[in-house]
Design a protein around this motif. Structure first.
Motif, PDB file in Angstrom:
ATOM      1  N   GLU A 296       0.847  -1.202   0.000  1.00  0.00           N
ATOM      2  CA  GLU A 296       0.000   0.000   0.000  1.00  0.00           C
ATOM      3  C   GLU A 296       0.883   1.254   0.000  1.00  0.00           C
ATOM      4  O   GLU A 296       1.800   1.369   0.811  1.00  0.00           O
ATOM      5  CB  GLU A 296      -0.863  -0.039   1.274  1.00  0.00           C
ATOM      6  N   GLY A 297       0.619   2.168  -0.922  1.00  0.00           N
ATOM      7  CA  GLY A 297       1.375   3.426  -0.933  1.00  0.00           C
ATOM      8  C   GLY A 297       2.688   3.353  -1.691  1.00  0.00           C
ATOM      9  O   GLY A 297       3.230   4.363  -2.107  1.00  0.00           O
ATOM     10  N   THR A 298       3.217   2.163  -1.877  1.00  0.00           N
ATOM     11  CA  THR A 298       4.505   2.010  -2.564  1.00  0.00           C
ATOM     12  C   THR A 298       4.318   1.429  -3.962  1.00  0.00           C
ATOM     13  O   THR A 298       4.891   1.900  -4.936  1.00  0.00           O
ATOM     14  CB  THR A 298       5.440   1.055  -1.786  1.00  0.00           C
ATOM     15  N   GLY A 299       3.488   0.384  -4.035  1.00  0.00           N
ATOM     16  CA  GLY A 299       3.302  -0.317  -5.310  1.00  0.00           C
ATOM     17  C   GLY A 299       3.861  -1.731  -5.222  1.00  0.00           C
ATOM     18  O   GLY A 299       3.958  -2.285  -4.128  1.00  0.00           O
ATOM     19  N   TRP A 300       4.237  -2.268  -6.355  1.00  0.00           N
ATOM     20  CA  TRP A 300       4.706  -3.653  -6.397  1.00  0.00           C
ATOM     21  C   TRP A 300       6.162  -3.752  -5.936  1.00  0.00           C
ATOM     22  O   TRP A 300       6.986  -2.935  -6.303  1.00  0.00           O
ATOM     23  CB  TRP A 300       4.584  -4.202  -7.825  1.00  0.00           C
ATOM     24  N   THR A 301       6.435  -4.753  -5.121  1.00  0.00           N
ATOM     25  CA  THR A 301       7.817  -4.978  -4.686  1.00  0.00           C
ATOM     26  C   THR A 301       8.194  -6.443  -4.923  1.00  0.00           C
ATOM     27  O   THR A 301       7.324  -7.308  -5.034  1.00  0.00           O
ATOM     28  CB  THR A 301       7.997  -4.694  -3.178  1.00  0.00           C
ATOM     29  N   PHE A 302       9.482  -6.667  -5.010  1.00  0.00           N
ATOM     30  CA  PHE A 302       9.996  -8.031  -5.247  1.00  0.00           C
ATOM     31  C   PHE A 302      11.155  -8.289  -4.303  1.00  0.00           C
ATOM     32  O   PHE A 302      12.227  -8.740  -4.716  1.00  0.00           O
ATOM     33  CB  PHE A 302      10.458  -8.163  -6.709  1.00  0.00           C
ATOM     34  N   HIS A 303      10.951  -7.997  -3.028  1.00  0.00           N
ATOM     35  CA  HIS A 303      12.059  -8.075  -2.083  1.00  0.00           C
ATOM     36  C   HIS A 303      12.650  -9.471  -2.007  1.00  0.00           C
ATOM     37  O   HIS A 303      11.931 -10.447  -1.890  1.00  0.00           O
ATOM     38  CB  HIS A 303      11.602  -7.640  -0.686  1.00  0.00           C
ATOM     39  N   GLY A 304      13.950  -9.533  -2.074  1.00  0.00           N
ATOM     40  CA  GLY A 304      14.645 -10.808  -1.912  1.00  0.00           C
ATOM     41  C   GLY A 304      14.630 -11.683  -3.154  1.00  0.00           C
ATOM     42  O   GLY A 304      15.031 -12.838  -3.106  1.00  0.00           O
ATOM     43  N   HIS A 305      14.184 -11.142  -4.301  1.00  0.00           N
ATOM     44  CA  HIS A 305      14.115 -12.024  -5.480  1.00  0.00           C
ATOM     45  C   HIS A 305      15.496 -12.464  -5.918  1.00  0.00           C
ATOM     46  O   HIS A 305      15.650 -13.539  -6.508  1.00  0.00           O
ATOM     47  CB  HIS A 305      13.333 -11.372  -6.624  1.00  0.00           C
ATOM     48  N   GLU A 306      16.520 -11.664  -5.606  1.00  0.00           N
ATOM     49  CA  GLU A 306      17.863 -12.070  -6.040  1.00  0.00           C
ATOM     50  C   GLU A 306      18.357 -13.275  -5.225  1.00  0.00           C
ATOM     51  O   GLU A 306      18.954 -14.194  -5.773  1.00  0.00           O
ATOM     52  CB  GLU A 306      18.847 -10.887  -6.006  1.00  0.00           C
ATOM     53  N   GLU A 307      18.068 -13.282  -3.938  1.00  0.00           N
ATOM     54  CA  GLU A 307      18.493 -14.404  -3.102  1.00  0.00           C
ATOM     55  C   GLU A 307      17.679 -15.668  -3.424  1.00  0.00           C
ATOM     56  O   GLU A 307      18.237 -16.742  -3.662  1.00  0.00           O
ATOM     57  CB  GLU A 307      18.355 -14.035  -1.615  1.00  0.00           C
ATOM     58  N   LEU A 308      16.365 -15.522  -3.463  1.00  0.00           N
ATOM     59  CA  LEU A 308      15.532 -16.688  -3.770  1.00  0.00           C
ATOM     60  C   LEU A 308      15.851 -17.230  -5.170  1.00  0.00           C
ATOM     61  O   LEU A 308      15.919 -18.449  -5.380  1.00  0.00           O
ATOM     62  CB  LEU A 308      14.043 -16.327  -3.658  1.00  0.00           C
ATOM     63  N   GLY A 309      16.058 -16.314  -6.108  1.00  0.00           N
ATOM     64  CA  GLY A 309      16.393 -16.731  -7.481  1.00  0.00           C
ATOM     65  C   GLY A 309      17.645 -17.591  -7.506  1.00  0.00           C
ATOM     66  O   GLY A 309      17.688 -18.636  -8.161  1.00  0.00           O
ATOM     67  N   ALA A 310      18.659 -17.147  -6.772  1.00  0.00           N
ATOM     68  CA  ALA A 310      19.903 -17.924  -6.714  1.00  0.00           C
ATOM     69  C   ALA A 310      19.614 -19.321  -6.160  1.00  0.00           C
ATOM     70  O   ALA A 310      20.103 -20.323  -6.673  1.00  0.00           O
ATOM     71  CB  ALA A 310      20.936 -17.204  -5.857  1.00  0.00           C
ATOM     72  N   ARG A 311      18.760 -19.375  -5.151  1.00  0.00           N
ATOM     73  CA  ARG A 311      18.473 -20.679  -4.517  1.00  0.00           C
ATOM     74  C   ARG A 311      17.634 -21.604  -5.391  1.00  0.00           C
ATOM     75  O   ARG A 311      17.603 -22.798  -5.173  1.00  0.00           O
ATOM     76  CB  ARG A 311      17.745 -20.456  -3.196  1.00  0.00           C
ATOM     77  N   MET A 312      16.929 -21.029  -6.345  1.00  0.00           N
ATOM     78  CA  MET A 312      16.106 -21.875  -7.230  1.00  0.00           C
ATOM     79  C   MET A 312      16.952 -22.620  -8.271  1.00  0.00           C
ATOM     80  O   MET A 312      16.488 -23.559  -8.918  1.00  0.00           O
ATOM     81  CB  MET A 312      15.069 -21.006  -7.975  1.00  0.00           C
ATOM     82  N   MET A 313      18.192 -22.180  -8.438  1.00  0.00           N
ATOM     83  CA  MET A 313      18.976 -22.675  -9.568  1.00  0.00           C
ATOM     84  C   MET A 313      19.384 -24.131  -9.474  1.00  0.00           C
ATOM     85  O   MET A 313      19.423 -24.842 -10.464  1.00  0.00           O
ATOM     86  CB  MET A 313      20.234 -21.808  -9.751  1.00  0.00           C
ATOM     87  N   LYS A 314      19.687 -24.592  -8.270  1.00  0.00           N
ATOM     88  CA  LYS A 314      20.172 -25.963  -8.139  1.00  0.00           C
ATOM     89  C   LYS A 314      19.137 -26.952  -8.688  1.00  0.00           C
ATOM     90  O   LYS A 314      19.459 -27.847  -9.469  1.00  0.00           O
ATOM     91  CB  LYS A 314      20.461 -26.264  -6.670  1.00  0.00           C
ATOM     92  N   HIS A 315      17.906 -26.728  -8.276  1.00  0.00           N
ATOM     93  CA  HIS A 315      16.816 -27.586  -8.717  1.00  0.00           C
ATOM     94  C   HIS A 315      16.670 -27.520 -10.249  1.00  0.00           C
ATOM     95  O   HIS A 315      16.530 -28.546 -10.924  1.00  0.00           O
ATOM     96  CB  HIS A 315      15.530 -27.126  -8.023  1.00  0.00           C
ATOM     97  N   ILE A 316      16.722 -26.308 -10.780  1.00  0.00           N
ATOM     98  CA  ILE A 316      16.572 -26.129 -12.230  1.00  0.00           C
ATOM     99  C   ILE A 316      17.734 -26.783 -12.981  1.00  0.00           C
ATOM    100  O   ILE A 316      17.534 -27.478 -13.982  1.00  0.00           O
ATOM    101  CB  ILE A 316      16.442 -24.625 -12.564  1.00  0.00           C
TER     102      ILE A 316
END
Ligand code: ATP
Ligand code: MG
Length: 467
Positions: A296-316
């Motif tokens: 609210e008041g800020t808009g869309w955020t994607f906090h931590g997507h860089e860390e989670l993205g890195a962690r998704m790689m092993k599985h992929i």
């Protein structure tokens, strides 16, 4: 294209022609080689079609040329050798029928026409005869030359049949479109969407191989968009498929991450041929859907997507059978892709820059190449400003690097010496002391040189030894 002139000018084709006469069989140059001759593209590989025994032909030819290493694939009826840095592939003409549950064709000897018909695309059905009475003659059964001129990928038969027989051809269609910058016929798009699930019977290695060829093409977005809009991406790379779409709430909408990603990949492809750096561009925002929040008041955020993205790689990486020795590199680039932006401000300290240089280490240049490609604003003023920001960060990096010589950073006093000065055997403590020295250098307390590190060691050693 004067095929007669071209093939007469190379001795090996004359030898092949003579052998065909001796063995009384038909021989043709087929497929990609003929296509690429017309397109004036360089090739390192040529395929021959023999109406008869392809393996026997290859063996006799290898003998004549005094080639010792011939690879024979009996099950596929093919043979291969390398000669003067060129790959020569031989196959006997065949017809194929496929079992529904298996990707392995049942191969039976066939006629020239039967063999040409079972090929994947009209642009790959071209054949040039090497037999003496028709040497250099082009046989174009499915109007492939026209499709090359019109830059369009079509199947020789109904694409439903072509793809159903061998679903990998769906990937190949998009790969050729991307490599050659051709369009695909609409019937191919429809058939691809209808049969996408059949790709599940194809081995992952072959799918990934085609996928990486798309990524290696001049403008990978061509292939990526074909995969996406045909929904084949849902099957071969669902995480990338999920990047698509835009959500709107109140006055805020975020950009379509898939389309943004396509542009980043195209951008980076102008600056690197390294498929893994291109892959990093493809997946740098992979965790945006999973981290998306509306504040609210800020808009869309994607906090931590860089860390989670890195962690998704092993599985992929595991699922897609990608080389695991590239995993850490990709994780690192994803994890760090926002760091340079955070270093733009003038009040960022030397030690923050130093830490960044040490963390990015040998991948620093690749990271900045990725960051630059990540700028996709349509406003030229903004683009200029963002690029300038990265220039400023890199200038500071160079300053600090020159001051400290930080590349391949390590304590100037090595473990051996720490052990002898402190009278320690190899143990955790040695590592702790070494880290403390490195930490002092990164913080700027001491310089990155032997003398200061040595003095510092003498100063801190008792504190460590007494605890
Ligand atoms: P490149 O070597 O650049 O990948 P190419 O056209 O030579 O392209 P290859 O995979 O070497 O492709 O295959 C040689 C030829 O064999 C193709 O031109 C095509 O005619 C035929 N072919 C290859 N794979 C298939 C397939 N899955 N289905 C039908 N025909 C195929
Ligand atoms: Mg080939």
């Amino acid at each position: 294209m004067d095929f007669n002139k071209y093939f007469s000018s190379k001795k090996i084709y004359t030898i092949i022609s003579e052998l065909a006469a001796e063995l009384e069989c038909e021989v043709y140059v087929v497929g990609g080689f003929v296509r690429d001759l017309i397109l004036e593209k360089d090739k390192k590989e040529v395929d021959f079609l023999i109406v008869g025994d392809g393996i026997n032909f290859a063996q006799k030819l290898a003998d004549k040329l005094n080639i010792k290493t011939l690879s024979v694939y009996k099950n596929f009826g093919t043979a291969h050798f390398n000669y003067n840095n060129f790959d020569y592939e031989f196959v006997g003409a065949r017809k194929e029928s496929y079992k529904k549950e298996s990707r392995n064709p049942e191969v039976e000897a066939g006629s020239f026409q039967e063999d040409i018909e079972r090929r994947d695309f009209t642009i790959n059905t071209l054949a040039v005869s090497l037999n003496a009475n028709s040497f250099g003659k082009l046989i174009d059964t499915f109007d492939g030359v026209n499709d090359i001129i019109n830059k369009v990928i079509k199947t020789p038969l109904d694409p439903i049949i072509t793809f159903n027989d061998d679903p990998l051809r769906i990937m190949r269609a998009f790969r050729f479109a991307s490599q050659l910058e051709f369009e695909v016929d609409n019937s191919i798009l429809l058939a691809a969407e209808q049969l996408a699930e059949r790709l599940k019977i194809i081995s992952q290695e072959r799918i990934t191989d085609e996928f990486l060829k798309i990524l290696s093409s001049p403008r990978p977005s061509i292939g990526l968009k074909l995969l996406y809009y045909s929904k084949v991406m849902d099957v071969v790379f669902p995480e990338v498929a999920s990047l698509g779409g835009v959500e709107q709430r109140q006055d805020h909408h975020h950009k379509d991450v898939f389309l943004h990603t396509c542009q980043v990949v195209d951008n980076i492809s102008q600056n690197t041929d390294d498929v893994w750096l291109r892959f990093a561009a493809l997946v740098h925002d992979i965790a945006k859907p999973a981290t998306k929040k509306f504040v609210e008041g800020t808009g869309w955020t994607f906090h931590g997507h860089e860390e989670l993205g890195a962690r998704m790689m092993k599985h992929i990486f595991n699922r897609m059978r990608m080389p695991l020795n590239k995993l850490e590199y990709i994780e690192k680039l994803i994890r760090l892709h926002l760091r340079p932006i955070a270093l733009v401000d003038d009040d960022v300290t030397d030690s923050a820059i130093r830490r960044f240089v040490v963390t990015a280490d040998e991948d620093l240049n690749d990271l900045i190449t990725l960051c630059r490609a990540d700028i996709t604003s349509k406003n030229p003023n903004k683009v200029a400003k963002y690029l300038d920001n990265y220039n400023r960060v890199m200038n500071r990096v160079i300053e600090v690097q020159e001051k400290d010589k930080l590349r391949a950073f390590q304590s100037p006093v090595k473990g051996d010496e720490i052990m002898s000065i402190c009278n320690l055997t190899p143990s955790k403590k040695v590592g702790e002391i070494k880290s403390a020295i490195e930490e002092a250098i990164l913080e700027g307390e001491i310089g990155n040189n032997y003398e200061e590190a040595y003095q510092y060691l003498l100063k801190i050693k008792d504190k460590f030894l007494n605890t």
